[in-house]
Design a protein around this motif. Structure first.
Motif, PDB file in Angstrom:
ATOM      1  N   LEU A 174       0.828  -1.203   0.000  1.00  0.00           N
ATOM      2  CA  LEU A 174       0.000   0.000   0.000  1.00  0.00           C
ATOM      3  C   LEU A 174       0.868   1.261   0.000  1.00  0.00           C
ATOM      4  O   LEU A 174       0.533   2.245  -0.659  1.00  0.00           O
ATOM      5  N   ARG A 206      -7.050   4.431  -3.386  1.00  0.00           N
ATOM      6  CA  ARG A 206      -6.041   4.637  -2.352  1.00  0.00           C
ATOM      7  C   ARG A 206      -6.224   6.043  -1.801  1.00  0.00           C
ATOM      8  O   ARG A 206      -6.095   7.025  -2.535  1.00  0.00           O
ATOM      9  N   GLU A 255      -3.880   5.655   7.081  1.00  0.00           N
ATOM     10  CA  GLU A 255      -3.735   5.176   5.712  1.00  0.00           C
ATOM     11  C   GLU A 255      -4.797   4.138   5.424  1.00  0.00           C
ATOM     12  O   GLU A 255      -5.187   3.378   6.300  1.00  0.00           O
ATOM     13  N   VAL A 310      -7.939   2.706   2.211  1.00  0.00           N
ATOM     14  CA  VAL A 310      -8.590   2.720   0.906  1.00  0.00           C
ATOM     15  C   VAL A 310     -10.055   3.101   1.077  1.00  0.00           C
ATOM     16  O   VAL A 310     -10.629   2.935   2.148  1.00  0.00           O
ATOM     17  N   ALA A 348      -2.292  -2.861  -7.573  1.00  0.00           N
ATOM     18  CA  ALA A 348      -2.485  -1.539  -8.175  1.00  0.00           C
ATOM     19  C   ALA A 348      -2.924  -1.715  -9.624  1.00  0.00           C
ATOM     20  O   ALA A 348      -2.458  -2.623 -10.320  1.00  0.00           O
TER      21      ALA A 348
END
Length: 189
Positions: free
Chosen positions: A20, A46, A58, A60, A81
């Protein structure tokens, strides 16, 4: 296992396994099932979330099955990704004043013009995802039951606007219906 420098079979879009931390904010990713079991594997954006105290988290923004929602993820967690250019395309036919649902595109004159409403990214309130920075900030006007100008939207491929990756529409019961028209003429009382 042999990995050729140039793939023998090309894919589009290109899928890249990454931690990530290696994925820049705003990029599309594929995430597995959510730890709480509420979300299946699917698309996500993201993003990061800043609490009212300025503490970063952090994670999503999970799209797809169920409501749009923020999920915390460790920076060393693996995701896939998606290397594709996309745009958030607002559906101008859907402009309505209504109660917000998580994922709604919210328009306002006093803050960033276009944000996505995110229900409860923190225990103590709702948030707004600034689409230009991919950062969720606290929703100061957290009167969620209040009515706001909201729109439906879609993530579409930049080069081919007909290719839709994700579409967010309000639940059917939230769509305001026009009142029935009343006939006005000389014969009406």
């Amino acid at each position: 296992m042999h990995q050729p420098q140039v793939p023998m079979i090309e894919t589009y879009p290109l899928f890249k396994p990454r931690r990530l931390a290696e994925v820049e904010l705003g990029r599309l990713v594929v995430v597995g099932a959510s730890p709480d079991g509420l979300g299946r594997a699917g698309l996500a954006l993201r993003v990061d979330a800043l609490s009212a105290k300025g503490d970063p988290t952090e994670g999503v923004l999970r799209l797809g099955a169920g409501p749009v929602r923020f999920e915390r993820h460790a920076l060393d967690e693996q995701v896939v990704a998606i290397d594709v250019e996309y745009v958030l395309q607002a559906d101008l036919d859907s402009i309505a004043t209504r109660r917000l649902q998580s994922g709604d595109l919210v328009l306002a004159a006093e803050r960033p013009a276009a944000t996505l409403f995110v229900a409860a990214p923190w225990r103590d309130g709702d948030g707004l995802l600034d689409v230009s920075s991919a950062i969720i900030r606290p929703f100061a006007d957290s009167a969620r039951r209040a009515r706001h100008v909201a729109l439906s939207w879609a993530l579409v491929e930049f080069e081919n606007r007909q290719r839709v990756f994700y579409r967010h529409d309000p639940p059917e019961e939230e769509v305001a219906r026009a009142p029935p028209r009343r006939s006005v003429s000389e014969d009406c009382d």
